[in-house]
Write a protein that holds these residues in place. Sequence first.
Motif, mmCIF file in Angstrom:
data_model
loop_
_atom_site.group_PDB
_atom_site.id
_atom_site.type_symbol
_atom_site.label_atom_id
_atom_site.label_comp_id
_atom_site.label_asym_id
_atom_site.label_seq_id
_atom_site.Cartn_x
_atom_site.Cartn_y
_atom_site.Cartn_z
ATOM 1 N N LEU A 63 49.478 29.221 54.010
ATOM 2 C CA LEU A 63 50.006 30.336 53.215
ATOM 3 C C LEU A 63 50.605 29.857 51.900
ATOM 4 C CD1 LEU A 63 51.689 32.554 55.968
ATOM 5 C CD2 LEU A 63 49.505 32.920 54.807
ATOM 6 N N GLY A 64 50.981 28.598 51.842
ATOM 7 C CA GLY A 64 51.559 28.060 50.619
ATOM 8 C C GLY A 64 50.532 27.471 49.670
ATOM 9 N N ALA A 65 49.232 27.632 49.986
ATOM 10 C CA ALA A 65 48.156 27.096 49.136
ATOM 11 C C ALA A 65 47.344 28.260 48.578
ATOM 12 C CB ALA A 65 47.277 26.146 49.940
ATOM 13 N N PRO A 66 47.649 28.739 47.380
ATOM 14 C CA PRO A 66 46.964 29.920 46.819
ATOM 15 C C PRO A 66 45.448 29.761 46.718
ATOM 16 C CG PRO A 66 48.928 29.379 45.537
ATOM 17 C CD PRO A 66 48.727 28.257 46.481
ATOM 18 N N ASP A 67 44.981 28.552 46.438
ATOM 19 C CA ASP A 67 43.538 28.361 46.262
ATOM 20 C C ASP A 67 42.746 28.670 47.525
ATOM 21 O OD1 ASP A 67 43.792 27.684 43.626
ATOM 22 O OD2 ASP A 67 43.854 25.526 43.990
ATOM 23 N N ARG A 79 42.318 43.908 53.689
ATOM 24 C CA ARG A 79 42.274 42.448 53.678
ATOM 25 C C ARG A 79 42.146 41.919 52.254
ATOM 26 N NH1 ARG A 79 38.344 39.183 57.654
ATOM 27 N NH2 ARG A 79 40.001 39.832 59.090
ATOM 28 N N THR A 80 41.368 42.589 51.413
ATOM 29 C CA THR A 80 41.218 42.150 50.029
ATOM 30 C C THR A 80 42.560 42.156 49.311
ATOM 31 O OG1 THR A 80 38.946 42.979 49.931
ATOM 32 C CG2 THR A 80 40.075 42.636 47.838
ATOM 33 N N ALA A 81 43.336 43.214 49.500
ATOM 34 C CA ALA A 81 44.662 43.297 48.871
ATOM 35 C C ALA A 81 45.577 42.188 49.376
ATOM 36 C CB ALA A 81 45.274 44.662 49.151
ATOM 37 N N GLU A 82 45.473 41.887 50.663
ATOM 38 C CA GLU A 82 46.304 40.823 51.233
ATOM 39 C C GLU A 82 45.925 39.457 50.667
ATOM 40 O OE1 GLU A 82 47.271 38.877 55.643
ATOM 41 O OE2 GLU A 82 46.172 40.772 55.472
ATOM 42 N N PHE A 83 44.629 39.187 50.535
ATOM 43 C CA PHE A 83 44.193 37.918 49.972
ATOM 44 C C PHE A 83 44.604 37.795 48.509
ATOM 45 C CE2 PHE A 83 40.432 36.717 52.972
ATOM 46 C CZ PHE A 83 41.311 36.750 54.049
ATOM 47 N N LEU A 84 44.541 38.907 47.760
ATOM 48 C CA LEU A 84 44.956 38.864 46.356
ATOM 49 C C LEU A 84 46.435 38.496 46.247
ATOM 50 C CD1 LEU A 84 43.134 41.978 44.847
ATOM 51 C CD2 LEU A 84 42.661 39.578 44.386
ATOM 52 N N GLU A 85 47.232 38.996 47.161
ATOM 53 C CA GLU A 85 48.663 38.672 47.143
ATOM 54 C C GLU A 85 48.889 37.200 47.489
ATOM 55 O OE1 GLU A 85 52.832 40.073 49.333
ATOM 56 O OE2 GLU A 85 50.954 41.155 49.685
ATOM 57 N N ARG A 86 48.163 36.696 48.490
ATOM 58 C CA ARG A 86 48.340 35.306 48.903
ATOM 59 C C ARG A 86 47.809 34.333 47.848
ATOM 60 N NH1 ARG A 86 46.576 35.254 55.350
ATOM 61 N NH2 ARG A 86 48.187 36.725 56.083
ATOM 62 N N SER A 87 46.831 34.755 47.076
ATOM 63 C CA SER A 87 46.267 33.856 46.062
ATOM 64 C C SER A 87 47.172 33.669 44.856
ATOM 65 C CB SER A 87 44.903 34.383 45.609
ATOM 66 O OG SER A 87 45.047 35.630 44.940
ATOM 67 N N ARG A 89 48.545 33.310 41.529
ATOM 68 C CA ARG A 89 47.923 33.292 40.204
ATOM 69 C C ARG A 89 46.679 32.405 40.148
ATOM 70 N NH1 ARG A 89 48.382 37.149 37.108
ATOM 71 N NH2 ARG A 89 47.790 35.779 35.371
ATOM 72 N N ALA A 90 46.138 32.074 41.313
ATOM 73 C CA ALA A 90 44.936 31.227 41.333
ATOM 74 C C ALA A 90 43.738 31.986 40.778
ATOM 75 C CB ALA A 90 44.653 30.777 42.772
ATOM 76 N N LEU A 91 42.795 31.249 40.217
ATOM 77 C CA LEU A 91 41.554 31.865 39.739
ATOM 78 C C LEU A 91 40.749 32.380 40.928
ATOM 79 C CD1 LEU A 91 40.447 29.356 36.955
ATOM 80 C CD2 LEU A 91 41.723 31.499 36.725
ATOM 81 N N LEU A 92 40.077 33.533 40.750
ATOM 82 C CA LEU A 92 39.461 34.246 41.862
ATOM 83 C C LEU A 92 37.939 34.184 41.816
ATOM 84 C CD1 LEU A 92 41.690 37.455 41.725
ATOM 85 C CD2 LEU A 92 41.893 35.553 43.340
ATOM 86 N N ASP A 93 37.347 34.016 43.011
ATOM 87 C CA ASP A 93 35.913 34.153 43.212
ATOM 88 C C ASP A 93 35.712 35.357 44.129
ATOM 89 O OD1 ASP A 93 35.372 31.718 41.811
ATOM 90 O OD2 ASP A 93 35.995 30.627 43.606
ATOM 91 N N ILE A 94 35.120 36.434 43.588
ATOM 92 C CA ILE A 94 35.039 37.698 44.317
ATOM 93 C C ILE A 94 33.574 38.088 44.515
ATOM 94 C CG2 ILE A 94 35.781 40.107 44.371
ATOM 95 C CD1 ILE A 94 38.039 39.374 42.516
ATOM 96 N N TYR A 95 33.250 38.479 45.736
ATOM 97 C CA TYR A 95 31.883 38.841 46.086
ATOM 98 C C TYR A 95 31.894 40.188 46.815
ATOM 99 C CZ TYR A 95 27.376 38.556 48.545
ATOM 100 O OH TYR A 95 26.135 38.817 49.047
ATOM 101 N N PHE A 96 31.143 41.151 46.277
ATOM 102 C CA PHE A 96 30.957 42.454 46.919
ATOM 103 C C PHE A 96 29.548 42.477 47.520
ATOM 104 C CE2 PHE A 96 34.118 43.163 43.668
ATOM 105 C CZ PHE A 96 35.042 44.008 44.270
ATOM 106 N N ASP A 113 42.135 38.658 34.030
ATOM 107 C CA ASP A 113 42.382 37.344 33.455
ATOM 108 C C ASP A 113 42.341 36.231 34.491
ATOM 109 O OD1 ASP A 113 44.638 38.335 34.697
ATOM 110 O OD2 ASP A 113 46.024 37.249 33.392
ATOM 111 N N ARG A 114 42.087 36.595 35.771
ATOM 112 C CA ARG A 114 42.036 35.589 36.834
ATOM 113 C C ARG A 114 40.642 35.424 37.420
ATOM 114 N NH1 ARG A 114 45.941 37.560 41.237
ATOM 115 N NH2 ARG A 114 45.131 35.674 42.247
ATOM 116 N N ILE A 115 39.675 36.236 37.011
ATOM 117 C CA ILE A 115 38.352 36.199 37.628
ATOM 118 C C ILE A 115 37.569 34.984 37.140
ATOM 119 C CG2 ILE A 115 36.154 37.391 37.888
ATOM 120 C CD1 ILE A 115 37.608 40.010 37.610
#
Length: 519
Positions: A63-67, A79-87, A89-96, A113-115
């Motif tokens: 939980l302490g590792a945003p990446d 779940r997506t909202a939860e992962f966004l919170e745990r991440s 300010r890490a850069l995001l890789d998102i797949y729909f 600005d994080r994608i």
Amino acid sequence: MEAVAHLRSSRVSVNRLPPELLLYIFSLLICGTAKSGDSPSFPNSAKVILVTHVCRTWRNLALGAPDLWSSIVATNPTRTAEFLERSQRALLDIYFPQRLPETFYPWIDYIHDRIRSLVIQSASFTTVMCIAKQLSRERRPHLETLHLTYDSPADELLPPGQSRVISFHGDDDPSQPSPTPSLRSLHLFPTLLSWNSSIYSNLSVLDIDGTKIAAPTEERVLQILQQCPGLAEFRLRVKGDLAGPRISSADGAWDVNLPLLSSFALETVSTVCAESLLSHLILPSCTTFLLKLDDTSHVISSPLPRLIPPSSDRIPALTSLTKNAVLKGISPNEIKLTFYPHPRDLSKPVLTLHLKSPDEAVLPSGILDTVETLEVQSLSYAILEHSVFYRTPVLHSLSFQYYEGGELERILEGLWRPPADPLLYPLAFPCTRLETLEFQHVGFGPALEDCVVDLARARAEKGLPLRCITLRDCGDATPGWRMYGHLRRISSEAERGVNSFTALAERLQAFGVSLRDVE
């Protein structure tokens, strides 16, 4: 008791690993766990949840590792909202991976600005248009991968006055820096972006379906390629031909050197257009080609256009095309030609060519000049006559597969007749170096047997006898001894010729008869 349990668990080997090593092991869980269609293997942070249920130490570490939570396969809003919170300010890789409710996408603007990677598969046209507009409003400095695909009907209506073409931030001012300076992989199927967008620069992967907007000019396509010197994969599909005039191959200002290009694909353009574009490219010998050509400007009787440019020494893979090819009929007006580095090895084609035309499909001029071994599947006599028989100067092995007797009889007759109009063809007699004839999955009957005998006799009389006739997997329709007897006599008269009978040897051995006994 808790202290004793803690002391006991601390002596376990895995619990003595450094936190950095544990985090590295956790990160391996998320690599490449999702796939869909043309999209690449995509990481998924969902499997890290398993780690958080092992023990308190592992949970707190994860939980302490945003990446670890930044690779999101968005199938569940909660779940997506939860992962966004745990991440954080890490850069995001998102797949729909599937079509989701329209309300699921607006937050993309919130995290713009994080994608780092955004892959949207099978969305509606309206959704893709909305997301593309959100991405185009501002610079996206961290965006490295953008894949947008929609599967809506082509004629989906837009609101009045709305265009299908979108411009990115800064496209109207050439002096502005690129809106996506880190972008390396771009897949738009189909594209909604203007061909003049500055987003087409410094790419490694460029995969564009431009069938829903006006085609670009050849000049613009070459400009885009010049702006991507590190390009490794390129695919372009347009509706009809490229717009505007052709650029002369002698104009070196438009030459493009792509030393890293491994895959080149061009779809639904004419042979003339493809040849013009290829004439400006300088490519490595490892490049593989997929060309789907749509020719509507010529008929069989007219001179055939060339595909391989005259100065093709700059494209080594096309200059020295492999000597082994498979030619397959898909429909009366569509054929597929594939070149392979080794016969019988159909796993790694060098060039795959699909060709469509309004009448009988015809291969480009010179494409079979180096072919020595050719497999033919389900092709009509007209195509073979105009594209193969009088255009294969070094062909020595010809295999016919999946034919019935009637059509094949006509084809075999064409292998010993001179062309009706010798001025149209480079050869005055079909396949002048042909030595081996193979039949595979072919239904034999008396008429076809006679055709084989007539073919062998006619070529022997011309001083061009066959050396080998082979049958493979012809089932119960194996030709009788009468045909073999005729071939044997023709071979003796020619002093060389048919000396290998794969199917014959197997058949006679079963009856205890040797080849010398057949007369």
